[in-house]
Design an enzyme around this catalytic site. Structure first.
Site, short mmCIF file in Angstrom:
data_model
loop_
_atom_site.label_atom_id
_atom_site.label_comp_id
_atom_site.label_asym_id
_atom_site.label_seq_id
_atom_site.Cartn_x
_atom_site.Cartn_y
_atom_site.Cartn_z
N LYS A 53 0.83 -1.20 0.00
CA LYS A 53 0.00 0.00 0.00
C LYS A 53 0.87 1.25 0.00
O LYS A 53 0.60 2.20 -0.75
CB LYS A 53 -0.93 -0.01 1.23
CG LYS A 53 -2.05 -1.04 1.11
CD LYS A 53 -2.80 -1.27 2.41
CE LYS A 53 -3.79 -2.44 2.23
NZ LYS A 53 -4.51 -2.79 3.45
N GLN A 97 -5.19 -1.45 9.59
CA GLN A 97 -5.12 -2.82 9.08
C GLN A 97 -5.78 -3.79 10.06
O GLN A 97 -5.54 -3.73 11.26
CB GLN A 97 -3.64 -3.19 8.88
CG GLN A 97 -3.39 -4.49 8.17
CD GLN A 97 -3.62 -4.42 6.67
OE1 GLN A 97 -3.75 -3.35 6.09
NE2 GLN A 97 -3.67 -5.57 6.03
N ASP A 120 -11.37 2.73 3.87
CA ASP A 120 -11.74 1.31 3.81
C ASP A 120 -13.24 1.12 3.63
O ASP A 120 -13.69 0.04 3.25
CB ASP A 120 -11.37 0.61 5.13
CG ASP A 120 -10.02 -0.09 5.09
OD1 ASP A 120 -9.66 -0.60 4.01
OD2 ASP A 120 -9.36 -0.13 6.14
N1 GUE Z 1 -8.14 -2.32 7.03
C1 GUE Z 1 -7.84 -3.24 6.11
N2 GUE Z 1 -8.09 -2.97 4.81
C2 GUE Z 1 -7.78 -3.89 3.85
O1 GUE Z 1 -8.02 -3.65 2.65
C3 GUE Z 1 -7.18 -5.13 4.25
C4 GUE Z 1 -6.96 -5.34 5.60
N3 GUE Z 1 -7.29 -4.39 6.51
N4 GUE Z 1 -6.42 -6.50 6.02
C5 GUE Z 1 -6.04 -7.55 5.12
C6 GUE Z 1 -6.81 -7.50 3.81
C7 GUE Z 1 -6.12 -8.21 2.66
N5 GUE Z 1 -5.79 -7.18 1.71
C8 GUE Z 1 -5.02 -7.37 0.56
C9 GUE Z 1 -4.46 -6.34 -0.16
C10 GUE Z 1 -3.65 -6.57 -1.24
C11 GUE Z 1 -3.36 -7.85 -1.64
C12 GUE Z 1 -2.43 -8.09 -2.78
O2 GUE Z 1 -1.85 -7.17 -3.33
N6 GUE Z 1 -2.24 -9.34 -3.17
C13 GUE Z 1 -1.31 -9.72 -4.21
C14 GUE Z 1 -0.25 -10.66 -3.67
C15 GUE Z 1 0.36 -10.21 -2.38
C16 GUE Z 1 1.39 -11.17 -1.85
O3 GUE Z 1 2.36 -11.49 -2.56
O4 GUE Z 1 1.21 -11.63 -0.72
C17 GUE Z 1 -2.07 -10.42 -5.31
O5 GUE Z 1 -3.12 -10.99 -5.03
O6 GUE Z 1 -1.59 -10.41 -6.43
C18 GUE Z 1 -3.92 -8.89 -0.96
C19 GUE Z 1 -4.75 -8.64 0.13
C20 GUE Z 1 -6.21 -5.98 2.17
N7 GUE Z 1 -6.83 -6.11 3.34
#
Ligand code: GUE
Length: 312
Positions: A53, A97, A120
């Protein structure tokens, strides 16, 4: 062969638009939008997401700051920090988060962020607005899912959509967004009886149960569109961990289109966080949000209203 919906590329396009929006604000004499991320504890997955992020902010010119707090922090101290950020004019978006440690009341903390800075979309005011179709900030993952679906299907009117998962972060809000676009939405979860037969009726499947490879090939109707929201880390053959989705990707070649994991919904979540932050900054600056908002460009359904007033 199913088309692969390239979330990374689509997120990249959205980022270009967000960057242009940031540049326009700065050119008009406003400070660049600011996002603050709060990370409590040191969950490795959370660390990865928060790093992504912050890096993404840099790419589009959003100022970012990070508050890393030990998991021993008291709820009171966390609420004090949020109270300070709520009134900081340089902060337009606050993201705390989740998950938070056991001893902290997550609802209380997320509800303490003023709705205008709740990028969010987790505050009850934004949740309520979404469920009544009256604007507000839309949660990042559901917003990203809608954009991915719209790269394949223009008009969702009457489409049968099955959502698997009933979380506050994905299942419930995405169901509301789909309903706003006149889809017929069935919300299911891992306790739903006869899940394969229900899913088999779907024109669009949103798999957000957090259960690796839950959705098998025989669950999927020929020509369905599949959005895989699952991300579970499992040990790979090479000893490293790998990410798997909620869909048995190799079994759904008869689908019309499917999102990969990684590279599907995840990158869109981050791109939507950035666009939500710019939207919040625009509202704070009193810049017209009706003309340029990316959400309005897409569907016209989610007009953001500044300052907490209901639209006329
Ligand atoms: N307040 C809050 N807001 C959120 O938006 C929030 C949170 N808490 N807690 C956890 C979850 C999960 N989440 C992700 C964000 C980006 C990827 C992302 O970029 N994933 C990559 C891979 C990442 C990697 O390599 O681990 C992909 O799918 O290509 C995944 C999951 C946002 N979250």
């Amino acid at each position: 062969m199913a088309d692969i919906i390239d979330g990374r590329a689509i997120a990249g396009q959205l980022d270009e638009q967000t960057k242009a929006d940031v540049d326009a604000l700065v050119a008009a004499g406003h400070p660049a939008p600011g996002l603050t991320v709060i990370l409590v504890g040191n969950d490795p997955a959370s660390e990865v997401y928060v790093r992504r992020k912050i890096e993404a902010c840099e790419r589009v010119g959003i100022r970012s700051s990070e508050h890393r707090l030990p998991d021993t922090i008291t709820q009171e101290a966390l609420l004090t920090l949020i109270a300070r950020l709520n009134v900081d004019p340089e902060v337009h978006g606050i993201l705390c988060q989740v998950p938070l440690p056991e001893h902290i009341d997550t609802g209380k903390v997320l509800g303490a962020i003023v709705p205008e800075k709740d990028v969010d979309g987790f505050h009850p005011v934004n949740v309520g607005r979404l469920s009544t179709g009256t604007g507000g900030i839309v949660p990042c993952t559901p917003l990203g899912i809608m954009k991915l679906i719209h790269t394949v299907i223009d008009d969702l009117t009457g489409k049968d959509v099955v959502v698997i998962g009933k979380s506050n972060i994905v299942g419930k809000p995405v169901a509301n967004l789909l309903l706003e676009e006149e889809a017929t939405v069935t919300v299911t979860h891992i306790h739903t009886h006869g899940l394969p037969d229900i899913v088999r009726k779907a024109d669009i499947i949103v798999a957000a149960a957090g259960a690796p490879r839950l959705v098998r090939g025989f669950w999927v109707k020929e020509g369905a569109v599949i959005i895989d929201v699952g991300i579970t880390r499992v040990p790979g053959e090479d000893g490293k961990t790998k990410l798997v989705g909620d869909v048995a990707f190799d079994e759904v070649q008869h689908a019309k289109a499917v999102t990969p994991v990684p590279g599907g919904v995840g990158p869109m979540t981050i791109a939507c966080l950035l666009s939500n932050t710019v939207k919040a900054a625009r509202a704070a600056y009193g810049v017209n949000t009706d003309v340029n908002s990316d959400i309005d460009r897409d569907s016209g359904h989610h007009t953001f209203t500044a300052s907490g007033s209901l639209p006329n």
